[in-house]
Design a protein around this motif. Structure first.
Motif, PDB file in Angstrom:
ATOM      1  N   THR A  43      14.172 107.882  34.778  1.00 52.44           N
ATOM      2  CA  THR A  43      14.852 109.180  34.816  1.00 52.44           C
ATOM      3  C   THR A  43      14.933 109.675  36.264  1.00 52.44           C
ATOM      4  N   THR A  44      15.879 110.587  36.461  1.00 52.66           N
ATOM      5  CA  THR A  44      16.074 111.118  37.818  1.00 52.66           C
ATOM      6  C   THR A  44      15.621 112.577  37.864  1.00 52.66           C
ATOM      7  N   GLN A  45      14.404 112.821  37.430  1.00 52.23           N
ATOM      8  CA  GLN A  45      13.919 114.207  37.396  1.00 52.23           C
ATOM      9  C   GLN A  45      13.567 114.700  38.802  1.00 52.23           C
ATOM     10  N   HIS A  46      13.546 116.025  38.920  1.00 56.98           N
ATOM     11  CA  HIS A  46      13.129 116.654  40.169  1.00 56.98           C
ATOM     12  C   HIS A  46      11.703 117.164  39.995  1.00 56.98           C
ATOM     13  N   VAL A  47      10.850 116.737  40.910  1.00 60.16           N
ATOM     14  CA  VAL A  47       9.411 117.024  40.783  1.00 60.16           C
ATOM     15  C   VAL A  47       8.936 117.734  42.045  1.00 60.16           C
ATOM     16  N   LEU A  48       8.131 118.788  41.843  1.00 62.33           N
ATOM     17  CA  LEU A  48       7.584 119.556  42.974  1.00 62.33           C
ATOM     18  C   LEU A  48       6.068 119.420  42.989  1.00 62.33           C
ATOM     19  N   ASP A  49       5.506 119.014  44.138  1.00 61.34           N
ATOM     20  CA  ASP A  49       4.051 118.970  44.320  1.00 61.34           C
ATOM     21  C   ASP A  49       3.658 120.066  45.307  1.00 61.34           C
ATOM     22  N   ALA A  87      -1.180 112.694  48.290  1.00 55.51           N
ATOM     23  CA  ALA A  87      -1.685 111.817  47.234  1.00 55.51           C
ATOM     24  C   ALA A  87      -0.893 111.899  45.917  1.00 55.51           C
ATOM     25  N   VAL A  88      -0.746 113.114  45.390  1.00 55.73           N
ATOM     26  CA  VAL A  88      -0.127 113.268  44.067  1.00 55.73           C
ATOM     27  C   VAL A  88       1.360 112.918  44.135  1.00 55.73           C
ATOM     28  N   ALA A  89       2.048 113.462  45.126  1.00 50.54           N
ATOM     29  CA  ALA A  89       3.496 113.192  45.257  1.00 50.54           C
ATOM     30  C   ALA A  89       3.753 111.703  45.488  1.00 50.54           C
ATOM     31  N   LEU A  90       2.937 111.077  46.308  1.00 54.02           N
ATOM     32  CA  LEU A  90       3.141 109.653  46.623  1.00 54.02           C
ATOM     33  C   LEU A  90       2.948 108.795  45.378  1.00 54.02           C
ATOM     34  N   ALA A  91       1.924 109.128  44.582  1.00 55.51           N
ATOM     35  CA  ALA A  91       1.668 108.343  43.364  1.00 55.51           C
ATOM     36  C   ALA A  91       2.836 108.474  42.390  1.00 55.51           C
ATOM     37  N   ILE A  92       3.344 109.707  42.228  1.00 55.55           N
ATOM     38  CA  ILE A  92       4.471 109.913  41.303  1.00 55.55           C
ATOM     39  C   ILE A  92       5.722 109.229  41.857  1.00 55.55           C
ATOM     40  N   ALA A  93       5.937 109.353  43.162  1.00 57.00           N
ATOM     41  CA  ALA A  93       7.120 108.731  43.775  1.00 57.00           C
ATOM     42  C   ALA A  93       7.086 107.209  43.632  1.00 57.00           C
ATOM     43  N   ALA A  94       5.878 106.636  43.731  1.00 56.73           N
ATOM     44  CA  ALA A  94       5.759 105.178  43.599  1.00 56.73           C
ATOM     45  C   ALA A  94       6.013 104.732  42.166  1.00 56.73           C
ATOM     46  N   GLU A  95       5.526 105.514  41.206  1.00 55.86           N
ATOM     47  CA  GLU A  95       5.662 105.133  39.792  1.00 55.86           C
ATOM     48  C   GLU A  95       7.046 105.459  39.231  1.00 55.86           C
ATOM     49  N   ARG A  96       7.711 106.450  39.812  1.00 55.06           N
ATOM     50  CA  ARG A  96       9.020 106.892  39.301  1.00 55.06           C
ATOM     51  C   ARG A  96      10.011 106.922  40.476  1.00 55.06           C
ATOM     52  N   PRO A  97      10.427 105.733  40.939  1.00 56.83           N
ATOM     53  CA  PRO A  97      11.252 105.676  42.151  1.00 56.83           C
ATOM     54  C   PRO A  97      12.623 106.341  42.008  1.00 56.83           C
ATOM     55  N   ASN A 145      11.686 108.720  48.547  1.00 55.22           N
ATOM     56  CA  ASN A 145      12.161 109.739  47.605  1.00 55.22           C
ATOM     57  C   ASN A 145      11.319 111.016  47.609  1.00 55.22           C
ATOM     58  N   ILE A 146      10.692 111.320  48.754  1.00 54.80           N
ATOM     59  CA  ILE A 146       9.945 112.588  48.862  1.00 54.80           C
ATOM     60  C   ILE A 146      10.431 113.355  50.090  1.00 54.80           C
ATOM     61  N   GLU A 147      10.720 114.641  49.841  1.00 51.98           N
ATOM     62  CA  GLU A 147      11.046 115.543  50.963  1.00 51.98           C
ATOM     63  C   GLU A 147       9.809 116.418  51.208  1.00 51.98           C
ATOM     64  N   PHE A 148       9.408 116.539  52.453  1.00 56.48           N
ATOM     65  CA  PHE A 148       8.213 117.328  52.776  1.00 56.48           C
ATOM     66  C   PHE A 148       8.630 118.656  53.397  1.00 56.48           C
ATOM     67  N   VAL A 149       8.080 119.753  52.859  1.00 54.59           N
ATOM     68  CA  VAL A 149       8.497 121.082  53.288  1.00 54.59           C
ATOM     69  C   VAL A 149       7.261 121.934  53.569  1.00 54.59           C
ATOM     70  N   LEU A 187       2.975 111.810  34.818  1.00 63.18           N
ATOM     71  CA  LEU A 187       3.798 110.631  34.519  1.00 63.18           C
ATOM     72  C   LEU A 187       4.164 110.555  33.027  1.00 63.18           C
ATOM     73  N   ARG A 188       3.263 111.051  32.162  1.00 65.81           N
ATOM     74  CA  ARG A 188       3.571 111.046  30.724  1.00 65.81           C
ATOM     75  C   ARG A 188       4.776 111.932  30.412  1.00 65.81           C
ATOM     76  N   LEU A 189       5.029 112.910  31.287  1.00 67.13           N
ATOM     77  CA  LEU A 189       6.155 113.827  31.054  1.00 67.13           C
ATOM     78  C   LEU A 189       7.432 113.370  31.761  1.00 67.13           C
ATOM     79  N   ILE A 190       7.345 112.292  32.523  1.00 68.62           N
ATOM     80  CA  ILE A 190       8.508 111.830  33.296  1.00 68.62           C
ATOM     81  C   ILE A 190       8.838 110.399  32.851  1.00 68.62           C
ATOM     82  N   PRO A 191       9.784 110.232  31.948  1.00 66.53           N
ATOM     83  CA  PRO A 191      10.089 108.877  31.477  1.00 66.53           C
ATOM     84  C   PRO A 191      10.549 107.982  32.638  1.00 66.53           C
ATOM     85  N   HIS A 192      10.266 106.671  32.500  1.00 69.35           N
ATOM     86  CA  HIS A 192      10.752 105.701  33.485  1.00 69.35           C
ATOM     87  C   HIS A 192      12.271 105.814  33.596  1.00 69.35           C
TER      88      HIS A 192
END
Ligand SMILES: C[S@@+](CC[C@H](N)C(=O)[O-])C[C@H]1O[C@@H](n2cnc3c(N)ncnc32)[C@H](O)[C@@H]1O
Length: 287
Positions: A123-129, A136-146, A174-178, A116-121
């Motif tokens: 922003t529309t960054q693309h994140v891979l978990d 757990a990790v993807a959901l927490a990031i998705a919740a904090e950075r909608p 905002n999460i795609e599961f693959v 989260l420190r690397l993803i400013p509020h």
């Protein structure tokens, strides 16, 4: 060692008596025997923990006592509380977990915090978990950075089903599961941040004796516990945007080995983040 369970549990035991007996039975297997006993009794009675305190002198009926005793026996056998209740708290979210998913650990919140420190509020960054498990990790990031778009992968289809269910319950669209093997299903895409808590225990590690309820796929990574880092370090560099970062959770003794693997795969600006106990648990690197 033979462990004493709670069966046979007398019918018509009082709440406070049942909790004391269960706590004593759980002392050998749990770091929080009283809390575990309260959570399992509250579940058996379908009440809150505060109800147990307010109604300590009430008797438990026979059916609830049997349900409680059965779950205490499971816990005494070493089954993690989360597999008995089907839920685990992570990043203030109540997540479904099943034996197909690792039980999310509080330590992994360090990985989320540093991502989260690397993803400013905003922003529309693309994140891979990678290796999302329960999500757990993807959901927490998705919740904090909608505003971010996340892709969460796992090779275990059953784990992904749980992760999708968690995303639905938490209303995080905002999460795609693959499903697939590490970077293989996303090799044509690009991400700003790659995070992973991969398996990192050596196959012959004695710790496995205490982890027999959790999926080996989520824990074991070759003869030295570093196989997943080798694959991820080699493959993730191909999907990262030029200013992107990777964050990897690892064991506290693996800091130098993980840094070496990253460095030999062309990563730079390699730094480590510690947990609250000062142990090196997350390595961060850039292209
Ligand atoms: C240590 S668990 C982490 C789960 C979750 N991210 C967490 O922190 O609670 C590692 C995850 O990696 C997944 N995994 C193992 N091998 C994999 C592979 N070859 N490709 C993708 N995922 C894999 C496992 O199924 C498991 O869900």
């Amino acid at each position: 060692m033979v462990r004493e369970g709670l069966t046979p549990l007398n019918d018509f035991l009082r709440i406070d008596e049942a909790l004391v007996r269960a706590r004593d039975a759980l002392e050998a297997v749990s770091e929080s025997p009283r809390l575990d006993a309260e959570l399992l009794l509250a579940r058996a009675l379908d009440v809150t923990r505060s109800f147990l305190i307010a109604h300590a002198d009430e008797e438990i009926d026979g059916a609830a006592a049997k349900r409680f005793a059965a779950t205490i026996d499971q816990r005494v056998s070493g089954m993690p509380l989360a597999y008995i209740t089907g839920a685990k708290e992570f990043w203030s979210m109540n997540l479904l977990v099943t034996p197909a998913t690792l039980v999310p650990r509080p330590d992994t919140e360090i990985l989320v915090d540093h991502a989260l420190r690397l993803i400013p509020h905003e922003t529309t960054q693309h994140v891979l978990d990678l290796g999302t498990g329960s999500g757990a990790v993807a959901l927490a990031i998705a919740a904090e950075r909608p505003h971010c778009e996340l892709v969460a992968t796992d090779i275990c289809a059953k784990a992904l089903t749980v992760a999708k269910e968690n995303a639905g319950r938490l209303q995080l669209p905002n999460i795609e599961f693959v499903c697939g093997d590490w970077l293989e299903p996303v090799q044509d895409r690009q991400f700003d941040v790659v995070v992973s808590n991969p398996p990192y225990i050596a196959v012959d590690d004695p710790h496995f004796a205490g982890l027999c309820f959790e999926p080996r796929l989520a824990l074991a990574a070759g003869h030295d516990g570093l196989d997943a880092f080798r694959i991820i370090a080699a493959q993730a560099i191909n999907v990262l945007s030029p200013a992107g970062s990777i964050l990897l959770e690892h064991g506290e003794s693996q800091q130098h080995a993980v840094a070496e693997i990253l460095s030999s795969n062309g990563w730079r600006d390699i730094e480590n983040a510690e947990d609250l106990g000062g142990r090196p648990r997350v390595t961060i690197a850039r292209m």
